[in-house]
Design an enzyme around this catalytic site. Structure first.
Site, PDB file in Angstrom:
ATOM      1  N   HIS A 192       0.826  -1.204   0.000  1.00  0.00           N
ATOM      2  CA  HIS A 192       0.000   0.000   0.000  1.00  0.00           C
ATOM      3  C   HIS A 192       0.859   1.251   0.000  1.00  0.00           C
ATOM      4  O   HIS A 192       2.054   1.225   0.322  1.00  0.00           O
ATOM      5  CB  HIS A 192      -0.923   0.013   1.219  1.00  0.00           C
ATOM      6  CG  HIS A 192      -0.239   0.406   2.497  1.00  0.00           C
ATOM      7  ND1 HIS A 192      -0.126   1.716   2.911  1.00  0.00           N
ATOM      8  CD2 HIS A 192       0.394  -0.335   3.444  1.00  0.00           C
ATOM      9  CE1 HIS A 192       0.533   1.767   4.062  1.00  0.00           C
ATOM     10  NE2 HIS A 192       0.861   0.535   4.417  1.00  0.00           N
ATOM     11  N   CYS A 193       0.224   2.371  -0.331  1.00  0.00           N
ATOM     12  CA  CYS A 193       0.819   3.696  -0.149  1.00  0.00           C
ATOM     13  C   CYS A 193      -0.192   4.533   0.637  1.00  0.00           C
ATOM     14  O   CYS A 193      -0.804   4.010   1.576  1.00  0.00           O
ATOM     15  CB  CYS A 193       1.216   4.321  -1.486  1.00  0.00           C
ATOM     16  SG  CYS A 193      -0.070   4.357  -2.741  1.00  0.00           S
ATOM     17  N   THR A 194      -0.386   5.786   0.295  1.00  0.00           N
ATOM     18  CA  THR A 194      -1.340   6.601   1.052  1.00  0.00           C
ATOM     19  C   THR A 194      -2.763   6.424   0.528  1.00  0.00           C
ATOM     20  O   THR A 194      -3.674   6.084   1.282  1.00  0.00           O
ATOM     21  CB  THR A 194      -0.934   8.083   1.006  1.00  0.00           C
ATOM     22  OG1 THR A 194       0.256   8.262   1.784  1.00  0.00           O
ATOM     23  CG2 THR A 194      -2.020   8.971   1.617  1.00  0.00           C
ATOM     24  N   THR A 200       0.992   2.136  -5.425  1.00  0.00           N
ATOM     25  CA  THR A 200       0.290   0.861  -5.324  1.00  0.00           C
ATOM     26  C   THR A 200      -0.268   0.449  -6.678  1.00  0.00           C
ATOM     27  O   THR A 200      -0.198  -0.725  -7.063  1.00  0.00           O
ATOM     28  CB  THR A 200      -0.844   0.973  -4.292  1.00  0.00           C
ATOM     29  OG1 THR A 200      -0.279   1.292  -3.015  1.00  0.00           O
ATOM     30  CG2 THR A 200      -1.625  -0.315  -4.186  1.00  0.00           C
TER      31      THR A 200
END
Length: 303
Positions: A192-194, A200
Site C-alpha cells: 500500500h501507499c497513502t 500501489t
C-alpha cells in the site's frame, strides 16, 4: 480518461477487503491470464494507508492470514498521517520503522505474525504532497491556479509515473515487492501507499502484466480506485472549499484521481527505454525467470 469500465456490483463488492479505515483495500484475485489461469484470491492484496484502521478492521486483517505488509509511503507522509496499524506489532515499533527514510523490516515477535516492510518511494520533483501544501499555504486563488491550473496538476502526475520507470531506486523498490510476492514464504502480501492509487497502482500493474493479464484488465484494476475512493475524494475536495482553503478545489482532482493518461505515461516510458516488457523486467527491474516462476507458482491456479 478517469471513467471506470463497466463492472458488476457483485464483483466490485467482492474485491473489497471490507476495511472501514482503508476503503481502497482490495484483492487482486480473480483476474485471468492470457493462458487461461486465474489469480488466486487472498494472496496479493493492495490498499490505501493502514493508519486509520479501526479495531474491527484489525480483526478482519488478522483473518486474512497476512505474512507481509509493505508500506510504500515517504517519511513525510508517515509523519503527517501516522504509522500503519498492524496486528501483533506495537504502534511504537511500527512508528520507529516507518519514520525511517530507508528500507526497513520489522518482524513480529510471533513467528506466524505479520512482518512489516517500509520501502519508501519518494520523488522530490513530483511530490503531490508538496504541491498540495504549497497550494494551500497562503489561500491565494491566483497562486493556486499558477501551481495547479492549466494542466499543471496533471503534468505532476504524468511526471511521477514516468519517474516510476526511469528512477533506478524506484525501480528497485517496486521490484522488492514483486520479489516478496514470489518468495516461497511470501504471500499473502498486502502492499500500500497513502491513497492506494499511484505507487500501489503501478505495483499492481507490473504484477498483473508480468503474469499475463491483458491490458484492459490492468486498466480496470487501476481505475477501480476512482469508485472505491470517490466518497473520500468528494469529502476532501468539498472541505477545502467550505473551509476557505481554496476558491476552486477542483484544481486538486488530477492529484486525487486515477487517470488512464498517468498509467499510459508509465507504460510509454517502459516502451521508450526497453524493447519489450520482458526486457524491462530483466534489465529495468533486475528480475529474472526465477522470480516470474515464483509469482506464477504462488499466485496462479488453473482457470
Amino acid at each position: 480518461m478517469t471513467e471506470q469500465p463497466p463492472m458488476a456490483a457483485a464483483e466490485l463488492a467482492a474485491r473489497s477487503l471490507g476495511l472501514a479505515g482503508a476503503v481502497n483495500a482490495r484483492d487482486l484475485g480473480g483476474y485471468r491470464t492470457a493462458d487461461g489461469r486465474v489469480l488466486r484470491g487472498g494472496v496479493a492484496l493492495r490498499s490505501d494507508g493502514l493508519n486509520r484502521l479501526t479495531e474491527a478492521d484489525l480483526e478482519l486483517l488478522l483473518g486474512l492470514g497476512l505474512r507481509h505488509v509493505v508500506d510504500l509511503r515517504s517519511l513525510d507522509e508517515v509523519r503527517e498521517a501516522g504509522p500503519d496499524r498492524v496486528p501483533g506489532l506495537p504502534v511504537a515499533d511500527v512508528s520507529a520503522v516507518e519514520l525511517s527514510a530507508e528500507p526497513v523490516r520489522l518482524d513480529s515477535p510471533d513467528p506466524d505474525g505479520i512482518t512489516l516492510h517500509h520501502l519508501p518511494i519518494f520523488a522530490a520533483d513530483f511530490d503531490i504532497y508538496v504541491a498540495l501544501r504549497d497550494a494551500l499555504a497562503d489561500r491565494d486563488p491566483v497562486r493556486q491556479h499558477q501551481l495547479l491550473g492549466d494542466g499543471k496538476a496533471a503534468a505532476i502526475m504524468t511526471g511521477l509515473y514516468r519517474w516510476f520507470v526511469t528512477d533506478p531506486v524506484a525501480r528497485e523498490r517496486f521490484a522488492a515487492v514483486l520479489r516478496l510476492l514470489a518468495a516461497p514464504d511470501g504471500p499473502p502480501v498486502l502492499f500500500h501507499c497513502t491513497a492506494g492509487k499511484d505507487r500501489t497502482g503501478w505495483t499492481a500493474a507490473l504484477l498483473l502484466t508480468a503474469l499475463g493479464v491483458d491490458r484492459e484488465a490492468v486498466i480496470e484494476d487501476y481505475l477501480l480506485t476512482n469508485i472505491r475512493s470517490a466518497a473520500i475524494i468528494e469529502r476532501i475536495v468539498d472541505s477545502f472549499g467550505t473551509r476557505g482553503l481554496m476558491s476552486d478545489p477542483s484544481l486538486l482532482l488530477p492529484l486525487f484521481r486515477a487517470d488512464l493518461a498517468y498509467l499510459d505515461a508509465a507504460f510509454a516510458e517502459v516502451e521508450a527505454g526497453w524493447p519489450s516488457f520482458d526486457a524491462f523486467w530483466q534489465a529495468g527491474l533486475g528480475l529474472d525467470d526465477t522470480v516470474l516462476s515464483g509469482l506464477r507458482k504462488n499466485l496462479l491456479v488453473e482457470g
